[in-house]
Scaffold this motif. Structure first.
Motif: not given
Length: 263
Positions: A136, A163, A212-214
């Motif tokens: 991420s 990160t 996180g991002d996804d």
């Protein structure tokens, strides 16, 4: 909750006839097409359509049956309920490790990927956790507990690839980490790192959480280590995890090197 007889009947009808509503949500159909698509008899189709029209879930226009706005809304709510129930049932092995008052949104469990520890593969769960967090650009985490011997590995995975890490650690846990030389060194490195912010707060629940991002995740601890994790890459799950972080962060304290006793 306004649990009226009408609402109870509507719920019964949705549970029994949701397959009809889902088929009609794709496109209007006549009775013959419904019977073929659902592989049921015409008499069953007739009975179901009478019930659905009586509830104003379905209407008849231009020789076909289609959903009303009420039917579309009811199907949407019922489908979300089914996702929550399926998620809760699928997460039973993980939920059984938590107290009854644990505040996990059932939406997070819908379509979640559940991993539990086993004696045969003791490191499988921790590896899934590390894999989730190491790719991420931004990582938000809540840590009420730390696993002895895994803190440095977690730090390495969390900071891989530059990160930006925002981590809330339970106040009492943070004090205990400072007492052990190895974990204290990890805390010093974390605070010194430009793209890492460590906060302390009183965390009112016993499970770990990250976003996180996804993907977002929940980690459940037992007396012997990590009992299991739930991973979910849906927007709703990530938003919930971030909202939990934001709520705690309102009263959290940002740690500095002077707080750790470093110059």
């Amino acid at each position: 909750m306004n649990d009226t007889p009408e609402a109870q009947e509507a719920f019964r009808l949705l549970a029994q006839r949701s397959a009809f509503l889902r088929v009609l949500s794709d496109s209007p159909r006549d009775k013959r097409a419904l019977a073929e698509d659902l592989n049921i008899s015409r008499s069953t189709v007739d009975r179901a359509l009478r019930e659905l029209m009586s509830a104003q879930f379905v209407t008849y226009q231009d020789h076909t049956y289609e959903l009303t706005l009420t039917g579309k809304c009811a199907l949407s709510v019922y489908s979300e309920f089914e996702e929550k129930i399926e998620g809760v049932i699928g997460a039973q092995p993980l939920l059984s490790m938590l107290p009854a008052d644990a505040s996990i949104d059932p939406l997070f469990l819908a379509d979640a990927e559940i991993h539990t520890s086993s004696p045969e593969i003791p490191d499988s769960v921790i590896n899934e956790l590390f894999e989730s967090i190491e790719h991420s650009d931004e990582l938000y985490g809540i840590a009420p507990v730390a696993i002895v011997g895994q803190l440095e590995a977690f730090y390495d995975a969390a900071t891989a690839g530059g990160t930006q890490v925002e981590m809330i650690i339970d106040e009492q846990l943070f004090e205990r980490l400072l007492q052990a030389p190895d974990s204290r060194q990890v805390m010093v490195e974390s605070v010194r790192r430009e793209r890492t912010n460590i906060y302390t707060a009183s965390i009112p629940f016993g499970y770990g959480l990250w976003a996180g991002d996804d993907e977002a995740g929940v980690v459940v601890y037992t007396d012997t280590g990590i009992g299991g994790i739930a991973l979910n890459d849906s927007d709703k799950a990530i938003s919930w995890a971030k909202s939990m972080f934001d709520a705690l962060n309102e009263d959290a304290t940002l740690m500095t090197l002077s707080d750790i006793g470093e110059a």
